[in-house]
Design a protein around this motif. Structure first.
Motif, PDB file in Angstrom:
ATOM      1  N   GLU A   1       2.761  -9.069   6.696  1.00  0.00           N
ATOM      2  CA  GLU A   1       3.711 -10.172   6.552  1.00  0.00           C
ATOM      3  C   GLU A   1       3.042 -11.473   6.146  1.00  0.00           C
ATOM      4  OE1 GLU A   1       7.095  -9.982   6.821  1.00  0.00           O
ATOM      5  OE2 GLU A   1       6.789  -7.809   6.997  1.00  0.00           O
ATOM      6  N   ASP A   2       1.777 -11.672   6.560  1.00  0.00           N
ATOM      7  CA  ASP A   2       1.126 -12.961   6.364  1.00  0.00           C
ATOM      8  C   ASP A   2      -0.343 -12.751   6.024  1.00  0.00           C
ATOM      9  OD1 ASP A   2      -0.543 -15.308   7.540  1.00  0.00           O
ATOM     10  OD2 ASP A   2       1.491 -16.139   7.434  1.00  0.00           O
ATOM     11  N   MET A   3      -0.765 -13.177   4.848  1.00  0.00           N
ATOM     12  CA  MET A   3      -2.145 -12.952   4.408  1.00  0.00           C
ATOM     13  C   MET A   3      -3.146 -13.718   5.262  1.00  0.00           C
ATOM     14  SD  MET A   3      -4.148 -11.174   2.551  1.00  0.00           S
ATOM     15  CE  MET A   3      -2.948 -10.340   1.523  1.00  0.00           C
ATOM     16  N   ASP A   4      -2.797 -14.918   5.724  1.00  0.00           N
ATOM     17  CA  ASP A   4      -3.716 -15.669   6.577  1.00  0.00           C
ATOM     18  C   ASP A   4      -4.005 -14.913   7.870  1.00  0.00           C
ATOM     19  OD1 ASP A   4      -3.989 -17.769   4.748  1.00  0.00           O
ATOM     20  OD2 ASP A   4      -2.296 -18.877   5.614  1.00  0.00           O
ATOM     21  N   GLU A   5      -2.976 -14.289   8.441  1.00  0.00           N
ATOM     22  CA  GLU A   5      -3.175 -13.485   9.658  1.00  0.00           C
ATOM     23  C   GLU A   5      -4.071 -12.282   9.377  1.00  0.00           C
ATOM     24  OE1 GLU A   5       0.545 -12.423  11.473  1.00  0.00           O
ATOM     25  OE2 GLU A   5       1.150 -14.522  11.690  1.00  0.00           O
TER      26      GLU A   5
ATOM     27  N   SER B   1       4.970 -12.888  -6.605  1.00  0.00           N
ATOM     28  CA  SER B   1       5.186 -11.456  -6.458  1.00  0.00           C
ATOM     29  C   SER B   1       4.442 -10.858  -5.259  1.00  0.00           C
ATOM     30  CB  SER B   1       4.756 -10.740  -7.742  1.00  0.00           C
ATOM     31  OG  SER B   1       4.922  -9.347  -7.613  1.00  0.00           O
ATOM     32  N   GLU B   2       3.103 -10.972  -5.264  1.00  0.00           N
ATOM     33  CA  GLU B   2       2.335 -10.298  -4.218  1.00  0.00           C
ATOM     34  C   GLU B   2       0.964 -10.931  -4.016  1.00  0.00           C
ATOM     35  OE1 GLU B   2       0.542  -6.460  -6.312  1.00  0.00           O
ATOM     36  OE2 GLU B   2       2.581  -6.938  -6.980  1.00  0.00           O
ATOM     37  N   GLN B   3       0.442 -10.712  -2.816  1.00  0.00           N
ATOM     38  CA  GLN B   3      -0.941 -11.041  -2.471  1.00  0.00           C
ATOM     39  C   GLN B   3      -1.552  -9.767  -1.915  1.00  0.00           C
ATOM     40  OE1 GLN B   3      -0.118 -13.963   0.568  1.00  0.00           O
ATOM     41  NE2 GLN B   3      -0.711 -15.631  -0.796  1.00  0.00           N
ATOM     42  N   TRP B   4      -2.857  -9.543  -2.186  1.00  0.00           N
ATOM     43  CA  TRP B   4      -3.499  -8.363  -1.635  1.00  0.00           C
ATOM     44  C   TRP B   4      -4.980  -8.621  -1.406  1.00  0.00           C
ATOM     45  CZ3 TRP B   4      -2.381  -9.068  -6.697  1.00  0.00           C
ATOM     46  CH2 TRP B   4      -3.361  -8.789  -7.641  1.00  0.00           C
ATOM     47  N   ILE B   5      -5.529  -7.802  -0.520  1.00  0.00           N
ATOM     48  CA  ILE B   5      -6.937  -7.913  -0.160  1.00  0.00           C
ATOM     49  C   ILE B   5      -7.476  -6.504   0.076  1.00  0.00           C
ATOM     50  CG2 ILE B   5      -6.509  -8.161   2.320  1.00  0.00           C
ATOM     51  CD1 ILE B   5      -8.699 -10.343   2.280  1.00  0.00           C
ATOM     52  N   TYR B   6      -8.697  -6.256  -0.401  1.00  0.00           N
ATOM     53  CA  TYR B   6      -9.357  -4.970  -0.196  1.00  0.00           C
ATOM     54  C   TYR B   6     -10.473  -5.128   0.830  1.00  0.00           C
ATOM     55  CZ  TYR B   6      -7.230  -3.424  -4.613  1.00  0.00           C
ATOM     56  OH  TYR B   6      -6.355  -3.090  -5.610  1.00  0.00           O
ATOM     57  N   PHE B   7     -10.609  -4.129   1.685  1.00  0.00           N
ATOM     58  CA  PHE B   7     -11.707  -4.076   2.643  1.00  0.00           C
ATOM     59  C   PHE B   7     -12.038  -2.613   2.875  1.00  0.00           C
ATOM     60  CE2 PHE B   7      -7.810  -3.941   5.014  1.00  0.00           C
ATOM     61  CZ  PHE B   7      -8.045  -3.151   6.127  1.00  0.00           C
ATOM     62  N   ALA B   8     -13.075  -2.337   3.666  1.00  0.00           N
ATOM     63  CA  ALA B   8     -13.503  -0.947   3.848  1.00  0.00           C
ATOM     64  C   ALA B   8     -13.812  -0.657   5.309  1.00  0.00           C
ATOM     65  CB  ALA B   8     -14.736  -0.669   2.992  1.00  0.00           C
ATOM     66  N   ASP B   9     -13.712   0.624   5.642  1.00  0.00           N
ATOM     67  CA  ASP B   9     -14.106   1.072   6.977  1.00  0.00           C
ATOM     68  C   ASP B   9     -15.631   1.271   6.986  1.00  0.00           C
ATOM     69  OD1 ASP B   9     -14.708   3.619   5.915  1.00  0.00           O
ATOM     70  OD2 ASP B   9     -13.019   4.624   6.894  1.00  0.00           O
ATOM     71  N   PRO B  10     -16.219   1.690   8.100  1.00  0.00           N
ATOM     72  CA  PRO B  10     -17.680   1.850   8.162  1.00  0.00           C
ATOM     73  C   PRO B  10     -18.248   2.871   7.165  1.00  0.00           C
ATOM     74  CG  PRO B  10     -16.775   1.772  10.373  1.00  0.00           C
ATOM     75  CD  PRO B  10     -15.610   1.848   9.430  1.00  0.00           C
ATOM     76  N   ASP B  11     -17.404   3.746   6.623  1.00  0.00           N
ATOM     77  CA  ASP B  11     -17.855   4.742   5.650  1.00  0.00           C
ATOM     78  C   ASP B  11     -17.455   4.377   4.218  1.00  0.00           C
ATOM     79  OD1 ASP B  11     -19.164   6.996   7.172  1.00  0.00           O
ATOM     80  OD2 ASP B  11     -17.296   6.768   8.299  1.00  0.00           O
ATOM     81  N   TRP B  12     -17.113   3.125   4.005  1.00  0.00           N
ATOM     82  CA  TRP B  12     -16.736   2.609   2.688  1.00  0.00           C
ATOM     83  C   TRP B  12     -15.439   3.202   2.151  1.00  0.00           C
ATOM     84  CZ3 TRP B  12     -18.771  -1.824   1.782  1.00  0.00           C
ATOM     85  CH2 TRP B  12     -20.079  -2.107   2.176  1.00  0.00           C
ATOM     86  N   ASN B  13     -14.603   3.760   3.027  1.00  0.00           N
ATOM     87  CA  ASN B  13     -13.260   4.151   2.611  1.00  0.00           C
ATOM     88  C   ASN B  13     -12.460   2.869   2.444  1.00  0.00           C
ATOM     89  OD1 ASN B  13     -13.450   7.097   2.774  1.00  0.00           O
ATOM     90  ND2 ASN B  13     -13.765   6.726   4.953  1.00  0.00           N
ATOM     91  N   VAL B  14     -11.815   2.713   1.307  1.00  0.00           N
ATOM     92  CA  VAL B  14     -11.163   1.450   0.972  1.00  0.00           C
ATOM     93  C   VAL B  14      -9.737   1.403   1.507  1.00  0.00           C
ATOM     94  CG1 VAL B  14     -10.444  -0.072  -0.916  1.00  0.00           C
ATOM     95  CG2 VAL B  14     -12.584   1.208  -1.085  1.00  0.00           C
ATOM     96  N   LEU B  15      -9.438   0.249   2.099  1.00  0.00           N
ATOM     97  CA  LEU B  15      -8.099  -0.052   2.590  1.00  0.00           C
ATOM     98  C   LEU B  15      -7.629  -1.342   1.941  1.00  0.00           C
ATOM     99  CD1 LEU B  15      -9.614   0.758   5.851  1.00  0.00           C
ATOM    100  CD2 LEU B  15      -7.380   1.757   5.439  1.00  0.00           C
TER     101      LEU B  15
END
Length: 132
Positions: free
Chosen positions: A79-83, A105-119
């Motif tokens: 709901e909130d990118m700052d959060e 339209s949209e905001q998005w951010i990519y990050f990864a878990d400890p095994d570099w699986n992308v979320l």
């Protein structure tokens, strides 16, 4: 036909489960152990979306850092990118890219878990997910 779950390979199942449950708020549903296939896994759930984490037994897994376009990845609506950014920073989770934005339209951010699986977390700014 309906979507059931996605799956990520992990190098340490217990560490991965802690990451997803303690840092991202997933709930652990059940475990699976398949000696015949040399795998063990856990099913997790986050707001109705299910994720399976699989560790191979006896075969080391050496993940590599992902590159753009960060595929495959698993995306969750927020709901909130700052959060989102505050939560990732609070838990020491490295941001791979973003936040990005398509105005109106949209905001998005990519990050990864400890095994570099992308979320990914996405915030729909106009609530119309069709891109219109």
């Amino acid at each position: 036909m309906a979507y059931d779950h996605g799956a990520f390979r992990v190098s340490n199942l217990e560490e991965a489960v802690r990451f997803y449950t303690e840092k991202l708020g997933f709930q652990q549903l059940f475990t699976v152990d398949s000696e015949a296939f040399g795998e063990r896994g856990v099913f997790l759930e986050y707001h109705g979306a299910r994720l399976e984490l699989i560790e191979t037994t006896g075969v080391p897994y050496h993940p590599v850092r992902p590159k753009r376009p960060y595929c495959p990845h698993l995306c969750f609506e927020a709901e909130d990118m700052d959060e989102v950014i505050d939560r990732l920073k609070k838990h020491g989770i490295q941001i791979l890219e973003g936040p990005n934005e398509i105005a109106g339209s949209e905001q998005w951010i990519y990050f990864a878990d400890p095994d570099w699986n992308v979320l990914e977390y996405i915030v729909w700014l106009n609530r119309d997910k069709s891109g219109h």
